[in-house]
Design an enzyme around this catalytic site. Structure first.
Site, PDB file in Angstrom:
ATOM      1  N   GLY A  67       0.829  -1.212   0.000  1.00 21.65           N
ATOM      2  CA  GLY A  67       0.000   0.000   0.000  1.00 21.65           C
ATOM      3  C   GLY A  67       0.860   1.258   0.000  1.00 21.65           C
TER       4      GLY A  67
ATOM      5  N   ARG B 160       1.429  -4.845  -5.753  1.00 25.63           N
ATOM      6  CA  ARG B 160       1.349  -6.116  -5.030  1.00 25.63           C
ATOM      7  C   ARG B 160       1.796  -7.164  -6.041  1.00 25.63           C
ATOM      8  NH1 ARG B 160      -2.649  -3.016  -2.108  1.00 25.63           N
ATOM      9  NH2 ARG B 160      -1.838  -3.014   0.014  1.00 25.63           N
TER      10      ARG B 160
ATOM     11  N   ASP C  52       3.830  -4.549   6.676  1.00 29.89           N
ATOM     12  CA  ASP C  52       4.232  -5.859   7.211  1.00 29.89           C
ATOM     13  C   ASP C  52       4.265  -6.947   6.137  1.00 29.89           C
ATOM     14  OD1 ASP C  52       1.297  -5.621   7.326  1.00 29.89           O
ATOM     15  OD2 ASP C  52       1.425  -7.661   8.095  1.00 29.89           O
TER      16      ASP C  52
ATOM     17  N   THR D  68       3.462   2.883   6.012  1.00 28.07           N
ATOM     18  CA  THR D  68       2.055   2.465   5.966  1.00 28.07           C
ATOM     19  C   THR D  68       1.220   3.470   6.754  1.00 28.07           C
ATOM     20  OG1 THR D  68       0.465   0.880   6.899  1.00 28.07           O
ATOM     21  CG2 THR D  68       2.686   0.749   7.746  1.00 28.07           C
TER      22      THR D  68
ATOM     23  N   ASP E 277      -1.321   2.937   8.365  1.00 26.04           N
ATOM     24  CA  ASP E 277      -2.016   2.316   9.505  1.00 26.04           C
ATOM     25  C   ASP E 277      -1.283   2.393  10.846  1.00 26.04           C
ATOM     26  OD1 ASP E 277      -4.228   1.654   8.053  1.00 26.04           O
ATOM     27  OD2 ASP E 277      -3.421  -0.270   7.403  1.00 26.04           O
TER      28      ASP E 277
ATOM     29  N   ASP F 291       0.799   0.412  12.292  1.00 23.09           N
ATOM     30  CA  ASP F 291       0.574  -0.808  13.083  1.00 23.09           C
ATOM     31  C   ASP F 291       1.724  -1.810  12.959  1.00 23.09           C
ATOM     32  OD1 ASP F 291       0.061  -1.376  10.451  1.00 23.09           O
ATOM     33  OD2 ASP F 291      -1.688  -2.613  10.831  1.00 23.09           O
TER      34      ASP F 291
ATOM     35  N   ARG G 228      -8.109  -1.314   8.335  1.00 22.97           N
ATOM     36  CA  ARG G 228      -8.764  -2.623   8.267  1.00 22.97           C
ATOM     37  C   ARG G 228      -8.507  -3.431   9.540  1.00 22.97           C
ATOM     38  NH1 ARG G 228      -6.956  -4.752   2.964  1.00 22.97           N
ATOM     39  NH2 ARG G 228      -7.532  -2.745   2.136  1.00 22.97           N
TER      40      ARG G 228
HETATM   41  P1  ADP Z   1       1.996  -4.195   2.704  1.00 25.78           P
HETATM   42  O1  ADP Z   1       3.475  -4.237   2.586  1.00 25.78           O
HETATM   43  O2  ADP Z   1       1.456  -2.818   2.515  1.00 25.78           O
HETATM   44  O3  ADP Z   1       1.507  -4.879   3.974  1.00 25.78           O
HETATM   45  P2  ADP Z   1       1.097  -6.499   1.072  1.00 25.78           P
HETATM   46  O4  ADP Z   1       0.646  -7.307   2.239  1.00 25.78           O
HETATM   47  O5  ADP Z   1       0.210  -6.442  -0.118  1.00 25.78           O
HETATM   48  O6  ADP Z   1       1.385  -4.969   1.454  1.00 25.78           O
HETATM   49  O7  ADP Z   1       2.527  -7.062   0.609  1.00 25.78           O
HETATM   50  C1  ADP Z   1       3.216  -6.479  -0.467  1.00 25.78           C
HETATM   51  C2  ADP Z   1       3.900  -7.542  -1.270  1.00 25.78           C
HETATM   52  O8  ADP Z   1       4.886  -8.217  -0.461  1.00 25.78           O
HETATM   53  C3  ADP Z   1       3.006  -8.678  -1.755  1.00 25.78           C
HETATM   54  O9  ADP Z   1       2.273  -8.320  -2.916  1.00 25.78           O
HETATM   55  C4  ADP Z   1       4.023  -9.753  -2.060  1.00 25.78           C
HETATM   56  O10 ADP Z   1       4.684  -9.518  -3.285  1.00 25.78           O
HETATM   57  C5  ADP Z   1       5.025  -9.564  -0.913  1.00 25.78           C
HETATM   58  N1  ADP Z   1       4.703 -10.484   0.193  1.00 25.78           N
HETATM   59  C6  ADP Z   1       3.818 -10.299   1.200  1.00 25.78           C
HETATM   60  N2  ADP Z   1       3.778 -11.362   2.034  1.00 25.78           N
HETATM   61  C7  ADP Z   1       4.659 -12.267   1.523  1.00 25.78           C
HETATM   62  C8  ADP Z   1       5.078 -13.576   1.886  1.00 25.78           C
HETATM   63  N3  ADP Z   1       4.566 -14.188   2.960  1.00 25.78           N
HETATM   64  N4  ADP Z   1       5.992 -14.193   1.107  1.00 25.78           N
HETATM   65  C9  ADP Z   1       6.517 -13.591   0.011  1.00 25.78           C
HETATM   66  N5  ADP Z   1       6.164 -12.356  -0.381  1.00 25.78           N
HETATM   67  C10 ADP Z   1       5.250 -11.709   0.332  1.00 25.78           C
END
Ligand code: ADP
Length: 327
Positions: A15, A76, A107, A130, A132, A134, A176
């Protein structure tokens, strides 16, 4: 002995959050100052896999500190969840000799970086970006302050029309899993009720207090709801209230994506600049696989795998403040 890192990459992932550009700028300029070659990776892990990697100089980050969004774009990336995707990503770094990667994200991005750094010889340093707020181990995440200030400005405007018409307003803000935006913007705008994912929503209490107001012919009430509130967000709260207060004028306003955009506040620019500076410092000090956080106004290094979502960390004291000030 490990070879010293001389080339580093920087990406923004997940995000978007206002202030990411200020963090990119700080990483690039601090990196260049210390003699690193610095590369920008486009669209997060997607660009890493697709080899969209560009050298950055000091001019590439000129005039961006005040801009929202991210010049490196974010995405993503499904492929990064798979080993094969991460292998491709590593090969693209390896062929350029990039040994360190700064990941600006939430995270999820840190979970990806944890796996990546465990499987391959790459040091990942995270910066919490982020809205959030958090992430475990840091009092600040880049973008939170801007998002809250945007929400406050919007809610103040809604309050003007709410007061003029004697209405009840339910305003939904982002969050969320975390209620920080709702809590901070709600207190700052004098909301009567603040509903967050971390607390069970007692809808009957809210209804009783509104019925009481109705009897006193004072039907003005501001309810700030986090999108992930336990009761189900603004629409669900609206349904429940309309049923019990059929004569009241109850409106919803969902603030949505405006909270992600806009020029970052001074605090977000400052935090992003500090975190970016210390992220590069980590490579110099050969610190590996950590997230740069700030706690009690001091830099706090969080092991990458521990930089997960902070759950339920809003204290009861905060909720007491909300109740007393709204009475
Ligand atoms: P944020 O970083 O804002 O929490 P996301 O949860 O969408 O956003 O994670 C961003 C990207 O990080 C994902 O689209 C993916 O490419 C990578 N990612 C997230 N979790 C994992 C995981 N468990 N293993 C490998 N890559 C991951």
């Amino acid at each position: 002995m490990a070879i010293k890192i001389s080339k580093i990459g920087v990406l923004t992932s997940g995000g978007d959050a206002p202030g990411m550009n200020a963090a990119i700028r700080a990483v690039v300029r601090t990196g260049l100052y210390h003699g690193f070659e610095v590369f920008g990776i486009m669209r997060g892990y997607q660009g890493l896999i697709e080899d969209e990697i560009v050298p950055l100089d000091t001019k590439s980050v000129a005039n961006i500190i005040q801009r929202g969004g991210t010049i490196l774009k974010t995405a993503r990336c499904q492929e990064f969840y798979e080993f094969e995707g991460r292998k491709k990503a590593f090969e693209n770094l390896q062929k350029r000799g990039i040994g360190g990667l700064v990941v600006i994200g939430g995270d999820g991005s840190f979970s990806g970086a944890t796996k990546f750094s465990q499987e391959f010889d790459i040091s990942c340093i995270g910066i919490a970006g982020t809205i959030d707020r958090d992430i475990q181990g840091t009092d600040y995440t880049i973008g939170f302050d801007t998002a809250v200030n945007t929400a406050v400005e919007a809610i103040d405007k809604v309050r003007d029309t709410m007061e003029a018409h004697d209405r009840i307003f339910i305003i939904e803000v982002m969050g969320r899993d975390a209620g920080y935006i709702a809590l901070h913007s709600g207190i700052a705008t004098g909301a009567e009720n603040i509903l967050i994912p971390e607390r069970k929503t007692n809808i009957s209490d809210i209804i009783t207090s509104l019925q009481e107001k109705d009897r006193r012919k004072k039907m003005v009430n501001l309810i700030v709801v986090a999108e992930g509130d336990e009761f189900g967000g603004a629409e669900e709260v609206h349904k429940a209230l309309v049923e019990k207060l059929p004569k009241a004028e109850i409106r919803i306003c969902i603030l949505g994506h405006i909270q992600r955009g806009g020029s970052p506040t001074c605090l977000d620019r400052l935090m992003a600049s500090r975190m970016g500076y210390y992220a590069v410092q980590c490579f110099l000090e050969e610190k590996k696989n950590i997230v740069v956080g700030i706690q009690n106004d001091k830099i706090n290094y969080i092991p990458l795998e521990k930089a997960v979502k902070a759950k339920g960390s809003i204290s009861d004291e905060w909720m007491k403040i909300v109740k007393i000030l709204a009475s």
